[in-house]
Design a protein around this motif. Structure first.
Motif, PDB file in Angstrom:
ATOM      1  N   THR A  93       0.850  -1.187   0.000  1.00 51.62           N
ATOM      2  CA  THR A  93       0.000   0.000   0.000  1.00 51.62           C
ATOM      3  C   THR A  93       0.884   1.235   0.000  1.00 51.62           C
ATOM      4  OG1 THR A  93      -1.729  -1.181   1.210  1.00 51.62           O
ATOM      5  CG2 THR A  93      -1.849   1.225   1.231  1.00 51.62           C
ATOM      6  N   TYR A  94       0.474   2.226  -0.779  1.00 51.26           N
ATOM      7  CA  TYR A  94       1.227   3.477  -0.862  1.00 51.26           C
ATOM      8  C   TYR A  94       0.258   4.642  -0.954  1.00 51.26           C
ATOM      9  CZ  TYR A  94       0.148   3.119  -5.833  1.00 51.26           C
ATOM     10  OH  TYR A  94      -0.508   3.018  -7.035  1.00 51.26           O
ATOM     11  N   GLU A  95       0.785   5.838  -0.685  1.00 52.96           N
ATOM     12  CA  GLU A  95      -0.025   7.051  -0.756  1.00 52.96           C
ATOM     13  C   GLU A  95       0.700   8.107  -1.568  1.00 52.96           C
ATOM     14  OE1 GLU A  95      -0.506   8.498   3.240  1.00 52.96           O
ATOM     15  OE2 GLU A  95       1.642   8.776   3.529  1.00 52.96           O
ATOM     16  N   PHE A  96      -0.084   9.017  -2.142  1.00 52.88           N
ATOM     17  CA  PHE A  96       0.495  10.155  -2.845  1.00 52.88           C
ATOM     18  C   PHE A  96       0.966  11.182  -1.822  1.00 52.88           C
ATOM     19  CE2 PHE A  96      -2.238  10.128  -7.023  1.00 52.88           C
ATOM     20  CZ  PHE A  96      -1.450   9.122  -7.537  1.00 52.88           C
ATOM     21  N   LEU A  97       2.192  11.643  -1.998  1.00 49.93           N
ATOM     22  CA  LEU A  97       2.667  12.815  -1.280  1.00 49.93           C
ATOM     23  C   LEU A  97       2.582  14.035  -2.186  1.00 49.93           C
ATOM     24  CD1 LEU A  97       5.832  11.373   0.510  1.00 49.93           C
ATOM     25  CD2 LEU A  97       3.507  11.625   1.413  1.00 49.93           C
ATOM     26  N   GLU A  98       2.859  13.813  -3.488  1.00 49.58           N
ATOM     27  CA  GLU A  98       2.727  14.850  -4.511  1.00 49.58           C
ATOM     28  C   GLU A  98       2.143  14.198  -5.754  1.00 49.58           C
ATOM     29  OE1 GLU A  98       6.399  16.906  -5.388  1.00 49.58           O
ATOM     30  OE2 GLU A  98       7.047  16.693  -3.306  1.00 49.58           O
ATOM     31  N   SER A  99       1.230  14.910  -6.415  1.00 53.26           N
ATOM     32  CA  SER A  99       0.604  14.380  -7.619  1.00 53.26           C
ATOM     33  C   SER A  99       0.050  15.526  -8.448  1.00 53.26           C
ATOM     34  CB  SER A  99      -0.538  13.430  -7.240  1.00 53.26           C
ATOM     35  OG  SER A  99      -1.341  13.136  -8.361  1.00 53.26           O
ATOM     36  N   PRO A 100       0.115  15.406  -9.775  1.00 53.23           N
ATOM     37  CA  PRO A 100      -0.509  16.430 -10.613  1.00 53.23           C
ATOM     38  C   PRO A 100      -2.034  16.292 -10.674  1.00 53.23           C
ATOM     39  CG  PRO A 100       0.474  14.734 -11.979  1.00 53.23           C
ATOM     40  CD  PRO A 100       0.840  14.407 -10.554  1.00 53.23           C
ATOM     41  N   PHE A 101      -2.570  15.207 -10.110  1.00 56.12           N
ATOM     42  CA  PHE A 101      -4.015  14.991 -10.147  1.00 56.12           C
ATOM     43  C   PHE A 101      -4.705  15.731  -9.009  1.00 56.12           C
ATOM     44  CE2 PHE A 101      -2.422  11.053 -12.181  1.00 56.12           C
ATOM     45  CZ  PHE A 101      -3.011  11.233 -13.415  1.00 56.12           C
ATOM     46  N   PRO A 102      -5.926  16.217  -9.252  1.00 55.18           N
ATOM     47  CA  PRO A 102      -6.664  16.960  -8.220  1.00 55.18           C
ATOM     48  C   PRO A 102      -7.329  16.007  -7.220  1.00 55.18           C
ATOM     49  CG  PRO A 102      -7.965  16.871 -10.223  1.00 55.18           C
ATOM     50  CD  PRO A 102      -6.639  16.207 -10.530  1.00 55.18           C
ATOM     51  N   VAL A 103      -6.494  15.286  -6.455  1.00 55.03           N
ATOM     52  CA  VAL A 103      -7.007  14.307  -5.485  1.00 55.03           C
ATOM     53  C   VAL A 103      -6.456  14.622  -4.102  1.00 55.03           C
ATOM     54  CG1 VAL A 103      -7.251  12.478  -7.201  1.00 55.03           C
ATOM     55  CG2 VAL A 103      -5.133  12.653  -5.893  1.00 55.03           C
ATOM     56  N   ARG A 104      -7.165  14.117  -3.099  1.00 54.30           N
ATOM     57  CA  ARG A 104      -6.739  14.213  -1.713  1.00 54.30           C
ATOM     58  C   ARG A 104      -6.811  12.819  -1.105  1.00 54.30           C
ATOM     59  NH1 ARG A 104     -10.466  17.781  -2.971  1.00 54.30           N
ATOM     60  NH2 ARG A 104     -12.152  16.689  -1.884  1.00 54.30           N
ATOM     61  N   ASP A 105      -5.962  12.569  -0.153  1.00 54.41           N
ATOM     62  CA  ASP A 105      -5.997  11.306   0.598  1.00 54.41           C
ATOM     63  C   ASP A 105      -5.997  10.082  -0.319  1.00 54.41           C
ATOM     64  OD1 ASP A 105      -6.083  12.696   3.044  1.00 54.41           O
ATOM     65  OD2 ASP A 105      -8.249  12.948   2.851  1.00 54.41           O
ATOM     66  N   TYR A 106      -5.154  10.115  -1.338  1.00 50.29           N
ATOM     67  CA  TYR A 106      -5.049   8.993  -2.280  1.00 50.29           C
ATOM     68  C   TYR A 106      -4.203   7.893  -1.651  1.00 50.29           C
ATOM     69  CZ  TYR A 106      -3.951   6.395  -6.562  1.00 50.29           C
ATOM     70  OH  TYR A 106      -3.805   5.420  -7.521  1.00 50.29           O
ATOM     71  N   ARG A 107      -4.775   6.703  -1.567  1.00 51.47           N
ATOM     72  CA  ARG A 107      -4.071   5.536  -1.035  1.00 51.47           C
ATOM     73  C   ARG A 107      -4.425   4.347  -1.919  1.00 51.47           C
ATOM     74  NH1 ARG A 107      -2.180   4.120   4.565  1.00 51.47           N
ATOM     75  NH2 ARG A 107      -2.253   6.365   4.686  1.00 51.47           N
ATOM     76  N   ALA A 108      -3.400   3.645  -2.416  1.00 56.99           N
ATOM     77  CA  ALA A 108      -3.616   2.515  -3.326  1.00 56.99           C
ATOM     78  C   ALA A 108      -2.977   1.256  -2.765  1.00 56.99           C
ATOM     79  CB  ALA A 108      -3.030   2.825  -4.704  1.00 56.99           C
ATOM     80  N   THR A 109      -3.559   0.128  -3.127  1.00 56.79           N
ATOM     81  CA  THR A 109      -3.060  -1.178  -2.690  1.00 56.79           C
ATOM     82  C   THR A 109      -2.983  -2.116  -3.888  1.00 56.79           C
ATOM     83  OG1 THR A 109      -4.021  -0.929  -0.484  1.00 56.79           O
ATOM     84  CG2 THR A 109      -3.493  -3.172  -1.181  1.00 56.79           C
ATOM     85  N   ILE A 110      -1.894  -2.881  -3.927  1.00 53.11           N
ATOM     86  CA  ILE A 110      -1.746  -3.970  -4.894  1.00 53.11           C
ATOM     87  C   ILE A 110      -1.683  -5.258  -4.076  1.00 53.11           C
ATOM     88  CG2 ILE A 110      -0.349  -5.008  -6.713  1.00 53.11           C
ATOM     89  CD1 ILE A 110       0.866  -2.278  -7.249  1.00 53.11           C
ATOM     90  N   ARG A 111      -2.497  -6.234  -4.475  1.00 53.11           N
ATOM     91  CA  ARG A 111      -2.503  -7.528  -3.794  1.00 53.11           C
ATOM     92  C   ARG A 111      -2.233  -8.627  -4.811  1.00 53.11           C
ATOM     93  NH1 ARG A 111      -5.807 -11.994  -1.965  1.00 53.11           N
ATOM     94  NH2 ARG A 111      -7.450 -11.460  -3.424  1.00 53.11           N
ATOM     95  N   VAL A 112      -1.377  -9.565  -4.439  1.00 49.87           N
ATOM     96  CA  VAL A 112      -0.973 -10.679  -5.291  1.00 49.87           C
ATOM     97  C   VAL A 112      -1.370 -11.970  -4.569  1.00 49.87           C
ATOM     98  CG1 VAL A 112       1.021 -11.824  -6.345  1.00 49.87           C
ATOM     99  CG2 VAL A 112       0.958  -9.327  -6.199  1.00 49.87           C
ATOM    100  N   ALA A 113      -2.096 -12.854  -5.273  1.00 51.46           N
ATOM    101  CA  ALA A 113      -2.574 -14.084  -4.634  1.00 51.46           C
ATOM    102  C   ALA A 113      -2.457 -15.255  -5.606  1.00 51.46           C
ATOM    103  CB  ALA A 113      -4.028 -13.929  -4.198  1.00 51.46           C
TER     104      ALA A 113
END
Length: 145
Positions: free
Chosen positions: A75-95
């Motif tokens: 899981t990671y979060e944006f600290l800086e992004s050109p997109f107009p988003v707030r509180d962006y957090r993404a997860t990649i899961r491998v199974a």
């Protein structure tokens, strides 16, 4: 809260796929939209590490917020992004796909944005970031290195 999501089945062993996903600083090796990825702080496997990604003129800075080898999630979060988003957090899961020996990979995000922006952001993240990245991850993992 919008939640873009994409998934893929990759015809490769789960440990092979997880090796590529787990390397936090290695995403530019397999994601087609990225020109570069440089670790600014930490290393590939330490929570709190920070990476700087470039895609054309766009720059993203992301922090690794969780890494679980047992669950094979990152899981990671944006600290800086050109997109107009707030509180962006993404997860990649491998199974593992136990019936075939293949691997199931899913990638999703939660974020906040103005309602006028989510109409294009959610399909963009789903299709151009997650689905495109997962398709190339599959091709990358299965070709000889």
């Amino acid at each position: 809260m919008p939640k873009p999501y994409a998934s893929v089945v990759i015809d490769a062993p789960v440990d092979d796929v997880w090796t590529w996903v787990r390397a936090f600083g290695g995403i530019a090796e397999w994601h087609p939209a990225l020109d570069s990825c440089v670790l600014q702080e930490g290393d590939d496997h330490t929570v709190g590490s920070v990476r700087r990604l470039t895609s054309g003129d766009a720059v993203f800075v992301e922090r690794l917020t969780a890494l679980d080898d047992a669950a094979r999630t990152q899981t990671y979060e944006f600290l800086e992004s050109p997109f107009p988003v707030r509180d962006y957090r993404a997860t990649i899961r491998v199974a593992p796909v136990t019936s075939s020996g293949a691997t199931f990979v899913e990638w999703w995000a939660d974020y906040e944005a103005d309602e006028t922006e989510t109409g294009w952001l959610t399909p963009f993240f789903r299709d151009q970031v997650f689905a495109a990245g997962l398709a190339e991850l599959g091709a990358h993992v299965t070709r000889p290195h």
